[in-house]
Design a protein around this motif. Structure first.
Motif, mmCIF file in Angstrom:
data_model
loop_
_atom_site.group_PDB
_atom_site.id
_atom_site.type_symbol
_atom_site.label_atom_id
_atom_site.label_comp_id
_atom_site.label_asym_id
_atom_site.label_seq_id
_atom_site.Cartn_x
_atom_site.Cartn_y
_atom_site.Cartn_z
ATOM 1 N N ALA A 1 32.552 31.330 35.618
ATOM 2 C CA ALA A 1 32.886 32.552 34.889
ATOM 3 C C ALA A 1 34.400 32.782 34.845
ATOM 4 O O ALA A 1 34.959 33.118 33.796
ATOM 5 N N GLU A 2 35.073 32.602 35.992
ATOM 6 C CA GLU A 2 36.526 32.793 36.023
ATOM 7 C C GLU A 2 37.216 31.802 35.086
ATOM 8 O O GLU A 2 38.136 32.161 34.330
ATOM 9 N N ASN A 3 36.777 30.538 35.115
ATOM 10 C CA ASN A 3 37.376 29.530 34.235
ATOM 11 C C ASN A 3 37.141 29.862 32.768
ATOM 12 O O ASN A 3 38.009 29.658 31.924
ATOM 13 N N ALA A 4 35.942 30.375 32.474
ATOM 14 C CA ALA A 4 35.622 30.702 31.079
ATOM 15 C C ALA A 4 36.478 31.864 30.577
ATOM 16 O O ALA A 4 36.954 31.857 29.437
ATOM 17 N N ILE A 5 36.688 32.865 31.431
ATOM 18 C CA ILE A 5 37.531 34.000 31.045
ATOM 19 C C ILE A 5 38.963 33.532 30.784
ATOM 20 O O ILE A 5 39.589 33.892 29.780
ATOM 21 N N THR A 6 39.479 32.715 31.693
ATOM 22 C CA THR A 6 40.847 32.212 31.561
ATOM 23 C C THR A 6 40.998 31.350 30.313
ATOM 24 O O THR A 6 41.971 31.488 29.554
ATOM 25 N N ALA B 1 30.193 39.030 46.529
ATOM 26 C CA ALA B 1 31.011 38.759 45.346
ATOM 27 C C ALA B 1 32.169 39.745 45.308
ATOM 28 O O ALA B 1 32.058 40.873 45.806
ATOM 29 N N PRO B 2 33.290 39.334 44.723
ATOM 30 C CA PRO B 2 34.426 40.268 44.585
ATOM 31 C C PRO B 2 34.067 41.430 43.680
ATOM 32 O O PRO B 2 33.142 41.341 42.861
ATOM 33 N N SER B 3 34.786 42.499 43.829
ATOM 34 C CA SER B 3 34.489 43.696 43.033
ATOM 35 C C SER B 3 34.964 43.555 41.596
ATOM 36 O O SER B 3 34.435 44.217 40.699
ATOM 37 N N GLN B 4 35.967 42.697 41.337
ATOM 38 C CA GLN B 4 36.498 42.506 39.988
ATOM 39 C C GLN B 4 36.797 41.033 39.756
ATOM 40 O O GLN B 4 36.976 40.262 40.710
ATOM 41 N N TRP B 5 36.883 40.665 38.491
ATOM 42 C CA TRP B 5 37.291 39.308 38.137
ATOM 43 C C TRP B 5 38.795 39.160 38.326
ATOM 44 O O TRP B 5 39.557 40.103 38.104
ATOM 45 N N ASN B 6 39.217 37.977 38.725
ATOM 46 C CA ASN B 6 40.646 37.709 38.850
ATOM 47 C C ASN B 6 41.307 37.607 37.489
ATOM 48 O O ASN B 6 42.432 38.074 37.284
ATOM 49 N N ALA B 7 40.610 36.956 36.548
ATOM 50 C CA ALA B 7 41.165 36.745 35.210
ATOM 51 C C ALA B 7 40.722 37.872 34.280
ATOM 52 O O ALA B 7 39.809 38.642 34.578
ATOM 53 N N SER B 8 41.391 37.956 33.151
ATOM 54 C CA SER B 8 41.018 38.932 32.127
ATOM 55 C C SER B 8 41.307 38.339 30.760
ATOM 56 O O SER B 8 42.109 37.412 30.624
ATOM 57 N N ALA B 9 40.604 38.857 29.770
ATOM 58 C CA ALA B 9 40.770 38.386 28.394
ATOM 59 C C ALA B 9 41.107 39.563 27.503
ATOM 60 O O ALA B 9 40.726 40.701 27.792
ATOM 61 N N PRO B 10 41.837 39.322 26.390
ATOM 62 C CA PRO B 10 42.168 40.417 25.476
ATOM 63 C C PRO B 10 40.908 41.119 24.977
ATOM 64 O O PRO B 10 39.947 40.480 24.550
ATOM 65 N N PRO C 1 31.425 40.940 38.833
ATOM 66 C CA PRO C 1 30.865 39.668 39.312
ATOM 67 C C PRO C 1 29.456 39.770 39.881
ATOM 68 O O PRO C 1 28.604 38.926 39.605
ATOM 69 N N ALA C 2 29.188 40.788 40.685
ATOM 70 C CA ALA C 2 27.863 40.898 41.298
ATOM 71 C C ALA C 2 26.776 41.039 40.249
ATOM 72 O O ALA C 2 25.679 40.486 40.381
ATOM 73 N N GLU C 3 27.069 41.767 39.195
ATOM 74 C CA GLU C 3 26.103 41.950 38.109
ATOM 75 C C GLU C 3 25.818 40.624 37.415
ATOM 76 O O GLU C 3 24.671 40.294 37.089
ATOM 77 N N THR C 4 26.869 39.838 37.200
ATOM 78 C CA THR C 4 26.699 38.525 36.581
ATOM 79 C C THR C 4 25.839 37.619 37.446
ATOM 80 O O THR C 4 24.953 36.915 36.947
ATOM 81 N N LEU C 5 26.080 37.637 38.766
ATOM 82 C CA LEU C 5 25.310 36.779 39.661
ATOM 83 C C LEU C 5 23.842 37.178 39.695
ATOM 84 O O LEU C 5 22.963 36.313 39.788
#
Length: 476
Positions: A389-394, A37-46, A285-289
């Protein structure tokens, strides 16, 4: 040779077989695949924060962060009474029992028997004779797991049992989210109905204004008809909104494990939407998985299928079993307790499927292919989880921005509405301008209500995508 000597002779043989049975286990040993898994999410939320989450249970009861007692009560009730939860619990019990059935293959089995027979012989020249026969026996058998086929079956059953527990957790995750989403729908629809009622009141006043101006000869009948049409169009939206509101309430009732109408009294009064928290710990991401039950289920199913490869491989090798019996035959019931009527037998048996036209090796290929499929399914589940997860963050971040824009638009629209009403009363503008501004105001206000509900719904979907909604402390 008496029975005691027979038993003594085979005790040493049996001990050697038991030691040998624990030495060989064919088939691949399972090693859990590394999560890529990537080390960080691509998207971010306020307000979102990254980095490993310090609390294992931080997402377990995410609904409490929305600060809505009614929602909290509904989710807790659903988790207790929902039919799908009870079905998942039943599947766990089934898997646990199946594991017990498989484990029984590691141990000897024994069958007891008893019989009584009465026979009579008739003879024309002599008096007939009657005979009684009493019999009792004990048969025992044990298939020695020389090559680990049974042990691999136990591994597969254990992994399947653990997969059923993860399925149960997935039901928890999905149920909590579904209750929250339907609850948000209820509150959003109640708000939209209130907006319609408020606009109908405003439009009714506009209709009366147009009527007075028509009677005063200041405007034509066209203005009155337009005002009436605008009012009726707004009123026409009420039935569809009411239908959707009833459907959302009925869905909530069923999620509670109750008949439709159960939550009507609880949600009769319109209340504001739940308040979203100022910050959200997204973790990494790894923690979420590692937390998501669907990923955990896929990993356990891969483990089970790996063990089944060993079960199939064990069929290539010989099978060794021990069988023994003790029997007593007597002509009287008391004779069953006499050692003179006792007979015993014990000995090993070897069986080997020497020729089967390649069926065993073909089955091994089948199980290997299924293992490959299980691995691919596991990898695909990881990708789908990351995508969700990425779609939900976006979606959460973008809907917040949209809601803010609609908030600004509503303020401007409200100012415009006051201005056009003043100008229309003064005869400075045409009535069509009033209608246009009223329709815009209603549309913007309704869109804002929908957007605010969508913000909360997207937050719920984000919590679900992060694997929130269950705790290791839940009894399974």
């Amino acid at each position: 040779m008496n029975l005691d000597k027979i038993v003594y002779r085979y005790t040493a043989i049996l001990a050697a077989i038991v030691i040998l049975a624990g030495c060989a286990t064919v088939g691949p040993d399972y090693v859990a695949p590394e999560i890529k898994a990537p080390s960080q999410w691509n998207a971010s939320a306020p307000g979102s924060t990254f980095g490993p989450d310090r609390s294992v249970d931080s997402l377990a009861t995410w609904w409490t962060s929305l600060d809505d007692p009614a929602l909290i009560s509904l989710i807790e009730l659903a988790l207790k009474n929902n039919i799908d939860v009870k079905k998942a619990e039943s599947r766990i019990r089934e898997a646990r029992a199946q594991r017990g059935v498989t484990e029984a293959g590691l141990f000897p089995s024994a069958d007891g028997s008893g019989s009584y027979m009465l026979s009579r012989t008739e003879n024309h020249s002599e008096v007939g004779t009657t005979r009684e026969l009493f019999a009792a026996g004990l048969d025992a058998a044990w298939e020695i797991d020389l090559f680990g086929g049974v042990r691999r079956s136990v591994e597969a059953s254990q992994a399947s049992y653990e997969a059923s527990r993860e399925d149960y957790r997935m039901v928890y995750v999905s149920l909590a989210a579904e209750v929250a989403l339907n609850y948000v729908d209820v509150r959003t629809l109640q708000e939209r109905l209130a907006i319609v009622e408020e606009n109908m009141k405003l439009q009714a006043e506009t209709y009366e204004l147009a009527n007075h101006r028509f009677k005063a000869g200041l405007v034509t009948q066209l203005d009155v008809d337009r005002a009436k049409t605008n009012l009726d169009e707004t009123r026409a939206s009420i039935p569809s909104l009411t239908t959707r509101l009833a459907a959302a309430k009925n869905r909530l009732s069923v999620l509670m494990g109750e008949h439709p109408g159960y939550v009507d009294s609880r949600l009769a009064a319109a209340k504001p939407l739940p308040v979203t928290p100022l910050s959200i710990a997204l973790g990494v991401p790894a923690e979420t998985l590692r937390r998501r039950p669907d990923v955990r289920t896929a990993e356990r199913e891969l483990a089970a299928q790996t063990a089944r490869v060993g079960v199939a491989t064990a069929e290539l090798y010989p099978k060794l079993s021990l069988a023994g019996s003790i029997g007593i035959d007597a002509s009287t019931f008391g004779g069953l307790f006499s050692g003179n009527n006792r007979a015993a037998a014990i000995g090993p048996r070897v069986g080997w499927n020497i020729f089967n036209a390649g069926a065993v090796r073909s089955n091994i290929e089948i199980q290997n292919a299924r293992q490959e499929q299980a691995l691919l399914q596991y990898e695909n589940t990881i990708l789908l989880a990351l995508e969700e997860a990425e779609n939900a963050i976006t979606a959460y971040a973008n809907e917040q921005a949209r809601a803010q824009s609609l908030e600004d638009a509503m303020k401007s629209s409200a100012d415009s509405l006051q201005l056009v009403l003043t100008q229309y009363k003064s005869g400075l503008i045409d009535f069509q301008d009033v209608l246009d501004v009223q329709r815009t105001f209603l549309s913007v206000k309704d869109n804002l209500a929908v957007s605010k509900g969508t913000v909360v719904s997207n937050l719920v979907r984000l919590y679900k995508a992060l694997g929130g909604g269950w705790t290791p402390d839940v009894p399974l």
